[in-house]
Design an enzyme around this catalytic site. Structure first.
Site, PDB file in Angstrom:
ATOM      1  N   ASP A  26       0.913  -1.287   0.094  1.00 19.86           N
ATOM      2  CA  ASP A  26       0.003   0.043   0.060  1.00 19.86           C
ATOM      3  C   ASP A  26       1.043   1.193  -0.185  1.00 19.86           C
ATOM      4  OD1 ASP A  26      -1.808   2.000   0.513  1.00 19.86           O
ATOM      5  OD2 ASP A  26      -2.812   0.935   2.091  1.00 19.86           O
ATOM      6  N   GLU A 120       1.107   2.015  13.259  1.00 20.78           N
ATOM      7  CA  GLU A 120       0.094   2.154  12.043  1.00 20.78           C
ATOM      8  C   GLU A 120      -1.068   1.034  12.613  1.00 20.78           C
ATOM      9  OE1 GLU A 120      -2.376   0.784  10.217  1.00 20.78           O
ATOM     10  OE2 GLU A 120      -1.053  -0.023   8.677  1.00 20.78           O
ATOM     11  N   GLU A 129     -11.142  -2.756  14.679  1.00 16.91           N
ATOM     12  CA  GLU A 129     -10.170  -3.740  15.320  1.00 16.91           C
ATOM     13  C   GLU A 129      -9.400  -2.987  16.688  1.00 16.91           C
ATOM     14  OE1 GLU A 129      -6.789  -4.338  12.807  1.00 16.91           O
ATOM     15  OE2 GLU A 129      -7.732  -5.347  11.134  1.00 16.91           O
ATOM     16  N   HIS A 272      -5.245   0.205   0.990  1.00 18.49           N
ATOM     17  CA  HIS A 272      -6.004  -1.199   1.283  1.00 18.49           C
ATOM     18  C   HIS A 272      -7.125  -0.973   1.935  1.00 18.49           C
ATOM     19  CE1 HIS A 272      -3.692  -0.837   5.086  1.00 18.49           C
ATOM     20  NE2 HIS A 272      -4.440  -1.722   5.603  1.00 18.49           N
TER      21      HIS A 272
END
Length: 374
Positions: A26, A120, A129, A272
Protein backbone atom coordinates in the site's frame (compact mmCIF):
# COMPACT_ATOMS: atom_id res chain seq x y z
CA UNK A 1 -24.38 -2.79 11.37
CA UNK A 2 -21.29 -4.57 12.62
CA UNK A 3 -18.09 -6.15 11.35
CA UNK A 4 -17.00 -9.47 12.78
CA UNK A 5 -13.61 -9.76 14.45
CA UNK A 6 -12.71 -12.30 17.11
CA UNK A 7 -10.93 -10.82 20.12
CA UNK A 8 -9.11 -14.09 20.75
CA UNK A 9 -7.83 -14.51 17.19
CA UNK A 10 -6.83 -10.87 16.62
CA UNK A 11 -3.08 -11.30 17.11
CA UNK A 12 -2.79 -14.67 15.37
CA UNK A 13 -4.57 -13.23 12.32
CA UNK A 14 -1.56 -10.95 11.84
CA UNK A 15 0.73 -13.95 11.37
CA UNK A 16 -0.69 -14.27 7.85
CA UNK A 17 2.02 -12.94 5.53
CA UNK A 18 -0.57 -12.00 2.90
CA UNK A 19 -1.90 -9.35 5.28
CA UNK A 20 1.56 -7.83 5.65
CA UNK A 21 2.15 -8.03 1.91
CA UNK A 22 -1.08 -6.07 1.39
CA UNK A 23 -0.02 -3.38 3.87
CA UNK A 24 3.57 -3.10 2.65
CA UNK A 25 2.45 -2.74 -0.97
CA UNK A 26 0.00 0.00 0.00
CA UNK A 27 2.21 2.80 -1.32
CA UNK A 28 0.23 5.79 0.07
CA UNK A 29 0.33 4.18 3.53
CA UNK A 30 3.98 3.13 3.54
CA UNK A 31 5.19 6.29 1.83
CA UNK A 32 3.35 8.55 4.29
CA UNK A 33 5.14 6.92 7.23
CA UNK A 34 8.48 6.94 5.40
CA UNK A 35 8.19 10.66 4.67
CA UNK A 36 6.91 11.51 8.15
CA UNK A 37 9.98 9.83 9.64
CA UNK A 38 12.81 10.33 7.13
CA UNK A 39 11.92 13.95 6.39
CA UNK A 40 12.29 14.65 10.11
CA UNK A 41 15.80 13.27 10.58
CA UNK A 42 16.78 16.27 12.68
CA UNK A 43 14.09 15.27 15.16
CA UNK A 44 14.77 11.52 15.20
CA UNK A 45 18.54 11.87 15.54
CA UNK A 46 19.66 10.24 18.83
CA UNK A 47 16.06 9.75 19.98
CA UNK A 48 14.56 6.71 21.72
CA UNK A 49 11.51 5.44 19.84
CA UNK A 50 8.82 2.80 20.38
CA UNK A 51 7.04 1.10 17.46
CA UNK A 52 3.73 -0.37 18.69
CA UNK A 53 2.62 -3.37 16.65
CA UNK A 54 5.76 -3.39 14.51
CA UNK A 55 4.74 -6.28 12.22
CA UNK A 56 7.61 -6.73 9.77
CA UNK A 57 9.53 -3.92 11.48
CA UNK A 58 9.59 -1.56 8.52
CA UNK A 59 8.61 1.52 10.55
CA UNK A 60 11.30 0.70 13.11
CA UNK A 61 13.84 0.50 10.31
CA UNK A 62 12.69 3.89 8.99
CA UNK A 63 13.34 5.31 12.47
CA UNK A 64 16.81 3.75 12.60
CA UNK A 65 17.56 5.12 9.13
CA UNK A 66 16.48 8.55 10.40
CA UNK A 67 19.11 8.40 13.13
CA UNK A 68 17.24 7.08 16.18
CA UNK A 69 19.61 5.94 18.93
CA UNK A 70 17.32 3.14 20.12
CA UNK A 71 14.08 1.64 18.80
CA UNK A 72 11.88 -0.72 20.80
CA UNK A 73 9.80 -2.68 18.27
CA UNK A 74 6.86 -4.24 20.10
CA UNK A 75 4.92 -7.07 18.44
CA UNK A 76 2.38 -9.33 20.17
CA UNK A 77 2.09 -11.95 17.41
CA UNK A 78 4.71 -14.44 16.26
CA UNK A 79 5.59 -11.96 13.50
CA UNK A 80 8.10 -10.76 16.07
CA UNK A 81 10.39 -13.61 15.00
CA UNK A 82 10.33 -12.49 11.37
CA UNK A 83 10.83 -8.87 12.43
CA UNK A 84 14.04 -9.89 14.18
CA UNK A 85 15.30 -11.52 10.99
CA UNK A 86 14.45 -8.43 8.94
CA UNK A 87 16.17 -6.15 11.45
CA UNK A 88 19.28 -8.34 11.21
CA UNK A 89 19.04 -8.36 7.41
CA UNK A 90 19.24 -4.55 7.48
CA UNK A 91 22.10 -4.48 10.03
CA UNK A 92 20.20 -2.63 12.74
CA UNK A 93 20.47 -5.20 15.56
CA UNK A 94 22.41 -2.72 17.72
CA UNK A 95 19.65 -0.10 17.43
CA UNK A 96 16.36 -2.00 17.07
CA UNK A 97 15.28 -4.37 19.82
CA UNK A 98 12.24 -6.47 18.98
CA UNK A 99 10.10 -7.19 22.03
CA UNK A 100 7.67 -10.09 21.68
CA UNK A 101 4.55 -9.39 23.73
CA UNK A 102 1.60 -7.09 24.23
CA UNK A 103 2.64 -3.49 24.79
CA UNK A 104 0.48 -3.43 27.92
CA UNK A 105 2.75 -6.15 29.39
CA UNK A 106 6.12 -4.85 28.17
CA UNK A 107 8.64 -3.47 30.67
CA UNK A 108 11.54 -1.37 29.38
CA UNK A 109 14.94 -1.55 31.09
CA UNK A 110 15.22 0.94 33.91
CA UNK A 111 11.64 2.07 33.25
CA UNK A 112 12.99 4.49 30.67
CA UNK A 113 10.70 6.78 28.70
CA UNK A 114 10.71 7.18 24.94
CA UNK A 115 10.83 10.36 22.86
CA UNK A 116 8.37 9.20 20.22
CA UNK A 117 5.82 6.48 19.49
CA UNK A 118 5.16 5.34 15.94
CA UNK A 119 2.40 2.94 15.05
CA UNK A 120 0.21 1.95 12.13
CA UNK A 121 -2.88 1.11 14.14
CA UNK A 122 -5.68 2.11 11.76
CA UNK A 123 -8.43 -0.28 10.70
CA UNK A 124 -11.39 0.05 8.36
CA UNK A 125 -13.25 3.33 9.02
CA UNK A 126 -10.23 4.07 11.29
CA UNK A 127 -11.45 2.38 14.48
CA UNK A 128 -12.15 -1.22 13.42
CA UNK A 129 -9.90 -3.64 15.33
CA UNK A 130 -9.53 -1.29 18.31
CA UNK A 131 -5.72 -1.21 18.20
CA UNK A 132 -5.65 2.46 19.14
CA UNK A 133 -6.35 1.48 22.74
CA UNK A 134 -2.95 -0.22 22.90
CA UNK A 135 -1.22 2.82 21.36
CA UNK A 136 -2.77 5.10 23.98
CA UNK A 137 -1.73 2.64 26.70
CA UNK A 138 1.84 2.81 25.40
CA UNK A 139 1.64 6.61 25.39
CA UNK A 140 0.55 6.76 29.02
CA UNK A 141 3.12 4.20 30.10
CA UNK A 142 6.22 5.05 28.07
CA UNK A 143 6.07 8.46 26.37
CA UNK A 144 7.90 11.48 27.78
CA UNK A 145 5.67 14.47 28.61
CA UNK A 146 7.01 16.36 25.57
CA UNK A 147 7.13 13.28 23.33
CA UNK A 148 5.68 12.98 19.84
CA UNK A 149 3.04 10.63 18.42
CA UNK A 150 3.23 9.41 14.79
CA UNK A 151 0.48 10.05 13.73
CA UNK A 152 -0.66 12.68 16.22
CA UNK A 153 -4.31 13.05 15.16
CA UNK A 154 -6.97 11.50 12.95
CA UNK A 155 -10.33 12.51 11.48
CA UNK A 156 -13.26 10.37 10.31
CA UNK A 157 -15.38 11.78 7.47
CA UNK A 158 -18.79 10.75 6.14
CA UNK A 159 -20.72 11.71 3.01
CA UNK A 160 -23.79 10.41 1.13
CA UNK A 161 -22.96 8.53 -2.04
CA UNK A 162 -24.07 6.39 -4.92
CA UNK A 163 -22.68 2.86 -5.23
CA UNK A 164 -22.89 2.21 -8.98
CA UNK A 165 -20.18 -0.45 -9.04
CA UNK A 166 -22.32 -2.62 -6.78
CA UNK A 167 -25.73 -2.28 -8.37
CA UNK A 168 -25.84 -0.72 -11.83
CA UNK A 169 -24.50 -3.74 -13.70
CA UNK A 170 -27.54 -5.83 -12.73
CA UNK A 171 -29.91 -3.63 -14.76
CA UNK A 172 -28.64 -5.30 -17.94
CA UNK A 173 -26.46 -8.29 -17.12
CA UNK A 174 -25.53 -10.09 -20.35
CA UNK A 175 -28.83 -8.99 -21.80
CA UNK A 176 -30.87 -10.06 -18.77
CA UNK A 177 -32.54 -7.69 -16.29
CA UNK A 178 -31.63 -8.74 -12.74
CA UNK A 179 -33.12 -5.77 -10.87
CA UNK A 180 -34.93 -8.08 -8.44
CA UNK A 181 -31.64 -9.82 -7.67
CA UNK A 182 -30.07 -6.40 -7.10
CA UNK A 183 -32.91 -5.45 -4.73
CA UNK A 184 -32.47 -8.56 -2.60
CA UNK A 185 -28.67 -8.20 -2.73
CA UNK A 186 -28.98 -4.66 -1.39
CA UNK A 187 -31.26 -5.83 1.39
CA UNK A 188 -28.85 -8.63 2.40
CA UNK A 189 -25.93 -6.21 2.56
CA UNK A 190 -27.68 -3.54 4.62
CA UNK A 191 -26.76 -5.17 7.94
CA UNK A 192 -23.00 -5.09 7.44
CA UNK A 193 -20.61 -2.40 6.10
CA UNK A 194 -19.14 -2.92 2.65
CA UNK A 195 -15.42 -2.32 2.11
CA UNK A 196 -15.03 -1.01 -1.42
CA UNK A 197 -13.75 1.84 -3.54
CA UNK A 198 -16.01 4.85 -3.99
CA UNK A 199 -15.02 7.27 -6.73
CA UNK A 200 -15.07 11.01 -6.12
CA UNK A 201 -17.80 11.45 -8.73
CA UNK A 202 -20.01 9.00 -6.80
CA UNK A 203 -20.28 11.32 -3.78
CA UNK A 204 -23.65 13.07 -3.59
CA UNK A 205 -22.78 15.58 -0.88
CA UNK A 206 -19.85 17.32 0.78
CA UNK A 207 -18.17 15.39 3.56
CA UNK A 208 -18.54 16.22 7.24
CA UNK A 209 -16.33 15.10 10.13
CA UNK A 210 -17.92 12.75 12.63
CA UNK A 211 -14.82 12.36 14.81
CA UNK A 212 -11.53 14.13 15.50
CA UNK A 213 -9.07 12.10 17.57
CA UNK A 214 -6.15 13.69 19.41
CA UNK A 215 -3.58 10.98 20.10
CA UNK A 216 -1.76 13.26 22.55
CA UNK A 217 -4.71 13.63 24.90
CA UNK A 218 -7.64 11.32 24.15
CA UNK A 219 -8.30 8.29 26.34
CA UNK A 220 -9.76 4.89 25.37
CA UNK A 221 -13.01 6.03 26.96
CA UNK A 222 -13.15 8.91 24.46
CA UNK A 223 -13.15 6.33 21.66
CA UNK A 224 -16.26 4.52 22.88
CA UNK A 225 -18.78 6.39 20.78
CA UNK A 226 -19.20 9.07 18.13
CA UNK A 227 -22.39 10.46 16.67
CA UNK A 228 -23.47 13.03 14.12
CA UNK A 229 -26.81 14.33 12.93
CA UNK A 230 -26.40 16.11 9.63
CA UNK A 231 -28.18 17.65 6.66
CA UNK A 232 -26.43 18.30 3.36
CA UNK A 233 -27.74 19.48 0.02
CA UNK A 234 -27.07 17.06 -2.83
CA UNK A 235 -24.28 18.42 -5.04
CA UNK A 236 -25.89 16.75 -8.06
CA UNK A 237 -28.82 14.55 -9.02
CA UNK A 238 -28.29 10.84 -8.51
CA UNK A 239 -29.16 7.67 -6.65
CA UNK A 240 -28.62 7.92 -2.91
CA UNK A 241 -27.52 4.40 -2.02
CA UNK A 242 -25.34 4.69 1.07
CA UNK A 243 -23.09 6.64 3.42
CA UNK A 244 -19.38 6.59 2.62
CA UNK A 245 -16.91 6.64 5.54
CA UNK A 246 -13.17 7.31 5.37
CA UNK A 247 -10.38 8.84 7.44
CA UNK A 248 -7.14 10.78 7.36
CA UNK A 249 -4.17 10.81 9.74
CA UNK A 250 -1.96 13.82 10.48
CA UNK A 251 1.71 13.48 11.40
CA UNK A 252 3.63 16.04 13.49
CA UNK A 253 4.95 19.02 11.57
CA UNK A 254 8.52 19.17 12.87
CA UNK A 255 10.35 20.71 9.91
CA UNK A 256 9.86 23.14 7.06
CA UNK A 257 8.84 20.31 4.71
CA UNK A 258 5.15 20.73 5.52
CA UNK A 259 2.71 18.41 7.25
CA UNK A 260 2.43 14.81 6.07
CA UNK A 261 -1.20 13.63 5.85
CA UNK A 262 -2.27 10.08 5.09
CA UNK A 263 -5.59 10.36 3.24
CA UNK A 264 -7.96 7.51 2.41
CA UNK A 265 -10.86 9.40 0.84
CA UNK A 266 -12.47 8.93 -2.59
CA UNK A 267 -10.40 11.82 -4.00
CA UNK A 268 -7.07 10.33 -2.83
CA UNK A 269 -4.94 7.47 -4.18
CA UNK A 270 -6.48 4.11 -3.29
CA UNK A 271 -5.25 2.42 -0.10
CA UNK A 272 -5.88 -1.07 1.26
CA UNK A 273 -8.49 0.47 3.58
CA UNK A 274 -10.48 1.64 0.52
CA UNK A 275 -13.69 3.21 1.89
CA UNK A 276 -16.37 1.83 4.19
CA UNK A 277 -19.93 2.08 2.86
CA UNK A 278 -23.10 1.73 4.91
CA UNK A 279 -25.65 0.62 2.34
CA UNK A 280 -29.29 1.68 2.35
CA UNK A 281 -31.84 -1.15 2.13
CA UNK A 282 -33.53 0.82 -0.67
CA UNK A 283 -32.02 3.48 -2.89
CA UNK A 284 -33.49 6.98 -3.16
CA UNK A 285 -33.43 9.27 -6.17
CA UNK A 286 -32.33 12.79 -5.19
CA UNK A 287 -32.22 16.03 -7.14
CA UNK A 288 -29.45 18.62 -6.98
CA UNK A 289 -29.64 20.65 -3.73
CA UNK A 290 -32.26 18.29 -2.29
CA UNK A 291 -31.63 17.89 1.47
CA UNK A 292 -30.16 14.56 2.57
CA UNK A 293 -30.59 14.10 6.30
CA UNK A 294 -29.17 11.32 8.44
CA UNK A 295 -27.78 10.37 11.82
CA UNK A 296 -24.76 8.09 12.15
CA UNK A 297 -23.78 6.50 15.46
CA UNK A 298 -20.52 4.61 15.98
CA UNK A 299 -20.44 2.73 19.29
CA UNK A 300 -17.92 0.28 20.64
CA UNK A 301 -19.39 -3.19 21.15
CA UNK A 302 -19.87 -3.87 24.85
CA UNK A 303 -18.77 -7.50 24.48
CA UNK A 304 -15.88 -7.08 22.03
CA UNK A 305 -13.81 -3.92 22.42
CA UNK A 306 -12.22 -4.43 18.99
CA UNK A 307 -15.55 -4.09 17.20
CA UNK A 308 -17.84 -1.12 16.63
CA UNK A 309 -21.53 -1.12 15.82
CA UNK A 310 -22.55 1.42 13.18
CA UNK A 311 -26.15 2.61 13.13
CA UNK A 312 -27.48 4.76 10.29
CA UNK A 313 -30.84 6.49 10.73
CA UNK A 314 -32.50 8.35 7.87
CA UNK A 315 -34.11 11.56 9.10
CA UNK A 316 -36.77 13.95 7.85
CA UNK A 317 -34.97 17.18 6.85
CA UNK A 318 -38.08 19.14 7.90
CA UNK A 319 -37.66 18.01 11.49
CA UNK A 320 -33.93 18.42 12.17
CA UNK A 321 -31.66 21.41 12.56
CA UNK A 322 -29.67 22.33 9.45
CA UNK A 323 -26.07 23.55 9.48
CA UNK A 324 -25.46 27.25 8.86
CA UNK A 325 -24.98 27.86 6.03
CA UNK A 326 -26.75 24.88 4.49
CA UNK A 327 -26.38 23.86 0.84
CA UNK A 328 -29.93 22.50 0.43
CA UNK A 329 -32.82 24.16 -1.43
CA UNK A 330 -35.25 24.44 1.49
CA UNK A 331 -36.66 27.96 1.82
CA UNK A 332 -35.28 28.62 5.30
CA UNK A 333 -31.76 27.71 4.15
CA UNK A 334 -31.98 29.86 1.02
CA UNK A 335 -33.14 32.82 3.14
CA UNK A 336 -30.38 32.24 5.67
CA UNK A 337 -27.74 32.22 2.92
CA UNK A 338 -29.20 35.46 1.50
CA UNK A 339 -29.07 37.15 4.91
CA UNK A 340 -25.50 35.98 5.50
CA UNK A 341 -24.48 37.24 2.06
CA UNK A 342 -26.12 40.60 2.76
CA UNK A 343 -24.26 40.92 6.07
CA UNK A 344 -20.97 39.97 4.40
CA UNK A 345 -21.48 42.58 1.66
CA UNK A 346 -22.37 45.24 4.26
CA UNK A 347 -19.28 44.42 6.33
CA UNK A 348 -17.10 44.61 3.21
CA UNK A 349 -18.63 47.98 2.28
CA UNK A 350 -17.96 49.35 5.76
CA UNK A 351 -14.37 48.15 5.61
CA UNK A 352 -13.84 49.82 2.23
CA UNK A 353 -15.34 53.10 3.54
CA UNK A 354 -13.08 52.94 6.59
CA UNK A 355 -10.01 52.42 4.42
CA UNK A 356 -11.10 55.30 2.17
CA UNK A 357 -11.45 57.64 5.17
CA UNK A 358 -8.00 56.68 6.38
CA UNK A 359 -6.54 57.54 2.98
CA UNK A 360 -8.36 60.91 2.98
CA UNK A 361 -7.01 61.69 6.47
CA UNK A 362 -3.51 60.86 5.28
CA UNK A 363 -3.91 63.25 2.35
CA UNK A 364 -5.09 66.04 4.68
CA UNK A 365 -2.02 65.49 6.86
CA UNK A 366 0.19 65.71 3.78
CA UNK A 367 -1.47 69.00 2.74
CA UNK A 368 -0.95 70.41 6.24
CA UNK A 369 2.72 69.50 6.06
CA UNK A 370 3.03 71.29 2.70
CA UNK A 371 1.43 74.43 4.17
CA UNK A 372 3.74 74.45 7.18
CA UNK A 373 6.73 74.17 4.86
CA UNK A 374 5.59 77.33 3.05
Amino acid sequence: MEMDISHDKYFTSYEDLEIHKLMLEDDPRTDAYRKAILENKSYFKDKVVMDVGCGTGILSIFCAQAGARKVYAVEASNMANLAKEIVKENNFEEIIEVLHGKVEDIVLPGDIKVDAIVSEWMGFYLLHEGMLDSVLAARDKFLKPDGEMFPESAIIYVAPSSVPDLYNKWKNFHGVSLSMFSKHLRSSKSDKPEIMQIKKEDLLGNEVAIAWINLREDTPKDLDSYSIQHVVGAIKSGQYQGICVWFECNFPELSNNGRIILKTGPDSPLTHWKQTVILLPEEQNVEEQEPISFQLDMKRDQFNARRYNLQLTLLDPEEVEHPVPCTCHMTKCILMKAVMLQHAEHALSQKENTNSNILEDDNIDDDDDDCSDK
